[in-house]
Design a protein around this motif. Structure first.
Motif, PDB file in Angstrom:
ATOM      1  N   ARG A 242      51.243  14.874  28.522  1.00 40.62           N
ATOM      2  CA  ARG A 242      50.757  13.496  28.622  1.00 40.62           C
ATOM      3  C   ARG A 242      50.885  12.890  27.226  1.00 40.62           C
ATOM      4  N   PRO A 243      52.028  12.283  26.919  1.00 35.45           N
ATOM      5  CA  PRO A 243      52.302  11.837  25.548  1.00 35.45           C
ATOM      6  C   PRO A 243      51.331  10.797  25.024  1.00 35.45           C
ATOM      7  N   ASN A 244      50.585  10.148  25.927  1.00 37.49           N
ATOM      8  CA  ASN A 244      49.619   9.136  25.474  1.00 37.49           C
ATOM      9  C   ASN A 244      48.272   9.739  25.085  1.00 37.49           C
ATOM     10  N   PHE A 245      48.138  11.083  25.182  1.00 36.93           N
ATOM     11  CA  PHE A 245      46.867  11.737  24.861  1.00 36.93           C
ATOM     12  C   PHE A 245      46.819  12.155  23.391  1.00 36.93           C
ATOM     13  N   TYR A 246      45.644  12.006  22.799  1.00 36.83           N
ATOM     14  CA  TYR A 246      45.344  12.585  21.489  1.00 36.83           C
ATOM     15  C   TYR A 246      44.255  13.636  21.711  1.00 36.83           C
ATOM     16  N   PHE A 247      44.495  14.876  21.244  1.00 34.29           N
ATOM     17  CA  PHE A 247      43.561  15.977  21.440  1.00 34.29           C
ATOM     18  C   PHE A 247      42.832  16.291  20.138  1.00 34.29           C
ATOM     19  N   ALA A 248      41.540  16.559  20.234  1.00 34.69           N
ATOM     20  CA  ALA A 248      40.769  16.953  19.055  1.00 34.69           C
ATOM     21  C   ALA A 248      39.608  17.839  19.474  1.00 34.69           C
ATOM     22  N   VAL A 249      39.212  18.736  18.582  1.00 39.80           N
ATOM     23  CA  VAL A 249      38.085  19.642  18.821  1.00 39.80           C
ATOM     24  C   VAL A 249      37.171  19.601  17.607  1.00 39.80           C
ATOM     25  N   ASN A 250      35.864  19.519  17.860  1.00 37.88           N
ATOM     26  CA  ASN A 250      34.871  19.504  16.790  1.00 37.88           C
ATOM     27  C   ASN A 250      33.760  20.501  17.118  1.00 37.88           C
ATOM     28  N   HIS A 251      33.119  21.011  16.082  1.00 36.91           N
ATOM     29  CA  HIS A 251      31.926  21.829  16.288  1.00 36.91           C
ATOM     30  C   HIS A 251      30.732  20.911  16.514  1.00 36.91           C
ATOM     31  N   LYS A 252      29.873  21.313  17.440  1.00 39.04           N
ATOM     32  CA  LYS A 252      28.628  20.568  17.634  1.00 39.04           C
ATOM     33  C   LYS A 252      27.736  20.724  16.401  1.00 39.04           C
ATOM     34  N   SER A 253      27.055  19.653  16.066  1.00 36.29           N
ATOM     35  CA  SER A 253      26.032  19.758  15.024  1.00 36.29           C
ATOM     36  C   SER A 253      24.666  19.798  15.706  1.00 36.29           C
ATOM     37  N   ASP A 254      23.616  19.773  14.921  1.00 42.30           N
ATOM     38  CA  ASP A 254      22.273  19.727  15.491  1.00 42.30           C
ATOM     39  C   ASP A 254      21.874  18.309  15.880  1.00 42.30           C
ATOM     40  N   MET A 255      22.768  17.330  15.613  1.00 40.60           N
ATOM     41  CA  MET A 255      22.463  15.919  15.883  1.00 40.60           C
ATOM     42  C   MET A 255      23.582  15.304  16.720  1.00 40.60           C
ATOM     43  N   PRO A 256      23.446  15.322  18.055  1.00 37.90           N
ATOM     44  CA  PRO A 256      24.489  14.772  18.921  1.00 37.90           C
ATOM     45  C   PRO A 256      24.854  13.322  18.584  1.00 37.90           C
ATOM     46  N   GLU A 257      23.876  12.525  18.191  1.00 40.38           N
ATOM     47  CA  GLU A 257      24.170  11.128  17.864  1.00 40.38           C
ATOM     48  C   GLU A 257      25.175  11.049  16.719  1.00 40.38           C
ATOM     49  N   SER A 258      25.015  11.907  15.725  1.00 44.15           N
ATOM     50  CA  SER A 258      25.954  11.950  14.605  1.00 44.15           C
ATOM     51  C   SER A 258      27.333  12.404  15.070  1.00 44.15           C
ATOM     52  N   ASP A 259      27.376  13.370  15.992  1.00 50.60           N
ATOM     53  CA  ASP A 259      28.658  13.834  16.539  1.00 50.60           C
ATOM     54  C   ASP A 259      29.403  12.695  17.216  1.00 50.60           C
ATOM     55  N   PHE A 260      28.697  11.920  18.028  1.00 49.85           N
ATOM     56  CA  PHE A 260      29.349  10.856  18.789  1.00 49.85           C
ATOM     57  C   PHE A 260      29.819   9.719  17.890  1.00 49.85           C
ATOM     58  N   ARG A 261      29.097   9.459  16.835  1.00 45.63           N
ATOM     59  CA  ARG A 261      29.509   8.372  15.944  1.00 45.63           C
ATOM     60  C   ARG A 261      30.858   8.653  15.283  1.00 45.63           C
TER      61      ARG A 261
END
Length: 738
Positions: A242-261
């Motif tokens: 799917r050439p229009n996709f960008y893939f990324a992986v992140n580690h969760k932190s203890d603050m989901p709000e910070s992760d989403f920002r």
């Protein structure tokens, strides 16, 4: 949980596998006839009824074999490629009937509604139909081109009777089995009711069968062909890419709000996603928590999971597809039945249990072909949760072991420092060169960050890698001296010289505070990299099944003792800010440094017209949003979904080319916009377009309305021609040109 052991046992005969594989390969090579192309009558019907100018190559390959050769087909078609057209076109073109079997009532209802908006008669037989007898009568009178059925209905006594009757009384064109991977227990979404669909061959022996799915390994494809009793089937497959996709992986932190920002855009005073978004979680509890958090951040959001009342789930689903919700936070109970082409983000806050499940879940994004982000956040607790669910749900040892092997690939996916797109494609046995895509995934983007900003990331080598050897030995030394008896955060606190009272016994430790020059994030990310490179390993503590200990491996001990060994690898996204040279720490907002993630909302409007000024691009973006809002109002009045009125691509083309009459709108061949839809809804869009008419330069008009090569006219007449094409009357042209 039901025992899902395959009817054929665990082991397949290799000769059978090779034989079927060879047949498939031969079919693919020998069946393609260069003269087997759609005729003008097919293209005319395609444009008139479905609003498309041409078939995609694989679409016609399937449709042509059904219409011209009455042949069975097994097709693996990537989501968004247009598989629905393959089973909708044949009966609409011939005036016959296609039986479509799907496990997803909500998806069938959406497809029927979309067909009705286009004046194509279709109906549904299943528990959702409260007027069954009336529908039976209308089907027998050949009033419907497409009849949608559930597999349970087909297997039932009444369904079997009707199918046998219709085989003798109706002009059946095709039997289409959607989500065909559900046939196979080798797949990720086995349904027992699908296993019985092989009886269709005996009930309706002379009608071709088309089995379609978005994801299937070779073993699953073979199982589909065998179970459904397909005869000499033509096998077709699109690329899984799917050439229009960008893939990324992140580690969760203890603050989901910070992760989403990290993956949101700050507009005005609010945090927003770049478009409609699905957030997937492993547990119901987490969906509730994240939904509440995102609502507090100002997003229009709702949770969705199997624990909610079916009425609430249905309302939430409808609000999302009608653009009344920005975000759905859901378990995997949501999504398979969704038909919303413009989802810009699929976020996993907790990993999937297989690559197949993951790819089907992210496949709900970007079905309109526009840029979409596929972002995962994970922690080791996710893997422990899946292990717990396997132990609880899988009573069969063989099936449990199979699921364990499947999730191991997910573990490799999130830990890899290579191209994530390549990883997924390799899993599906596909080779594709993605070396020219510098925003392919987060790992590829790291290389771009270095190569285009070498003055910023001065410590990276030419391949964007960093030498972690010194810090790795320091961390290993601390772990070794502490007898490998603690979790990662305890080691990090000692390294950074934490004053926590519980660490008092380590205050005189020789390496206490030796790593205080680096941030907590740096050491956490380094620990994860060292696990990935087998220098460290995680184990469950004997005193607490939810506590994780970090221990040194034999490879880690050898690394610690050999000063010549190096740990040279790509830093994680979270580490990059720590690697910027001091002169670039205080960069202004106009810096050319690429962002951590491409913005889909910006990419949607990047002009391919070099003459378009920034102001004109802004005007086009504004006009696009006005047209999108108008589409929503039209859909509400018509009691249908917005994309059924006009696709996002068609709206973008309107905003760019600004037709001023219905005739112009029709001659532009807007994506999926049929004559029926233009006559029904075109005037509503024209009201917006004429009110926001942009004065274009003659140079832009000449590029927008290229003159046919056969036209031999003077430069002055050429100007008049493009003014006329832009919608001006002869009187207006005369006045404008004096």
């Amino acid at each position: 949980m039901e025992d899902l052991t395959d009817d054929f046992g665990e082991d397949w005969d290799d000769d059978i596998l090779n034989e079927i594989s060879l047949v498939e390969t031969v079919n693919v090579i020998e069946d393609d006839d260069p003269d087997d192309v759609p005729e003008s009558k097919h293209l005319s019907a395609l444009h008139r009824l479905f609003g498309h100018k041409n078939f995609r190559p694989l679409q016609w390959r399937i449709i042509g074999s059904i219409l011209n050769h009455r042949r069975d087909n097994c097709a693996v078609m990537s989501t968004g490629y247009g598989k629905s057209l393959c089973f909708q076109f044949p009966s609409v073109f011939t005036g016959g009937v296609t039986l479509v079997i799907s496990p997803l009532i909500s998806l069938m209802e959406d497809q029927i509604l979309s067909l009705k908006v286009a004046n194509i008669p279709a109906c549904l037989l299943g528990t959702a139909n409260v007027q069954k007898e009336k529908t039976y009568k209308e089907i027998s009178e050949n009033k419907y081109r497409l009849v949608y059925l559930t597999p349970e209905f087909c297997a039932g006594e009444r369904g079997t009777e009707l199918l046998h009757e219709w085989s003798n009384t109706l002009p059946l064109t095709l039997i289409a089995i959607d989500e065909a991977h559900c046939v196979s227990s080798w797949g990720h979404d086995f349904r027992a009711s699908y296993r019985k669909l092989g009886e269709l061959r005996n009930l309706i022996p002379d009608v071709p069968i088309l089995a379609v799915t978005a994801t299937a390994t070779e073993k699953v494809r073979i199982d589909i062909i065998k179970t459904l009793q397909l005869r000499n089937p033509q096998f077709s497959s699109t690329s899984f890419d799917r050439p229009n996709f960008y893939f990324a992986v992140n580690h969760k932190s203890d603050m989901p709000e910070s992760d989403f920002r990290k993956i949101m855009e700050h507009r005005g005073s609010k945090w927003k996603f770049s478009g409609p978004t699905i957030v997937y979680c492993i547990t119901r509890k987490k969906t509730e928590e994240l939904s509440a958090m995102l609502e507090e951040m100002g997003l229009n959001c709702a949770p969705y999971h199997a624990g909610l009342h079916i009425k609430i789930r249905k309302e939430t689903h409808e609000k999302f597809v009608r653009d009344e919700l920005d975000v759905i936070v859901a378990t995997i109970a949501f999504g398979m039945g969704i038909d919303k082409p413009d989802i810009r983000n699929v976020i996993h806050y907790g990993i999937s249990d297989s690559i197949e499940s993951y790819y089907q879940e992210v496949g709900r994004a970007g079905r309109d072909g526009q840029p979409a982000n596929c972002i995962s956040f994970y922690s080791n607790d996710d893997f422990r949760m899946h292990a717990f669910l396997r132990m609880k749900g899988c009573k069969n040892q063989a099936n449990r072991e199979r699921k364990e092997r499947m999730i191991q690939f997910v573990h490799e996916y999130v830990e890899t420092d290579q191209c994530r797109r390549q990883f997924v494609l390799k899993y599906f046995e596909e080779k594709l060169d993605t070396s020219n895509r510098d925003t392919c995934c987060d790992n590829c983007l790291k290389i771009k960050l270095h190569t285009t900003n070498s003055d910023i990331y001065t410590d990276l080598d030419e391949n964007g890698k960093y030498n972690f050897s010194t810090d790795a030995r320091l961390l290993l030394s601390v772990i070794d001296c502490m007898n490998c008896s603690y979790g990662m955060m305890t080691y990090i606190h000692v390294l950074r010289g934490s004053k926590q009272q519980k660490l008092e016994k380590f205050f005189r430790f020789p390496l206490y505070g030796a790593g205080k020059g680096k941030s907590e994030i740096w050491w956490k990310e380094l620990g994860n990299l060292m696990v990935r490179h087998n220098l460290l390993t995680r184990s469950t503590a004997s005193f607490n099944e939810f506590a994780t200990l970090i221990e040194m491996t034999d490879a880690g001990r050898a690394f610690l003792l050999d000063p010549k060994k190096e740990l040279l690898t790509h830093p994680t996204q979270e580490m990059l800010p720590c690697l910027r040279s001091k002169k670039n720490i205080w960069q202004n907002k106009d810096s050319n440094t690429p962002s951590a993630m491409p913005s889909t909302s910006t990419q949607l409007f990047i002009g391919d017209d070099e003459t378009e000024s920034p102001d004109q691009l802004d005007n086009r973006m504004t006009l696009y949003r006005l047209l999108i809002n108008k589409r929503k109002l039209i859909a509400d009045d018509e009691h249908c979904l917005p994309y059924m009125i006009a696709s996002n691509k068609a709206i973008m083309e309107m905003a760019k080319y600004r037709p001023q009459t219905l005739n112009q709108m029709e001659t532009m061949n807007l994506d999926g916009l049929t004559s029926v839809k233009i006559n029904k809804f075109g005037k509503h869009f024209l009201n917006i377009l004429t009110q926001n008419q942009e004065k274009l330069s003659i140079e832009q008009l000449l590029k927008k309305y290229p003159l046919p090569e056969t036209f031999k006219i003077s430069p002055s007449a050429r100007v008049s021609y493009v003014l006329y094409q832009s919608g001006k009357t002869l009187k207006q042209i005369a006045q404008e040109r004096n």
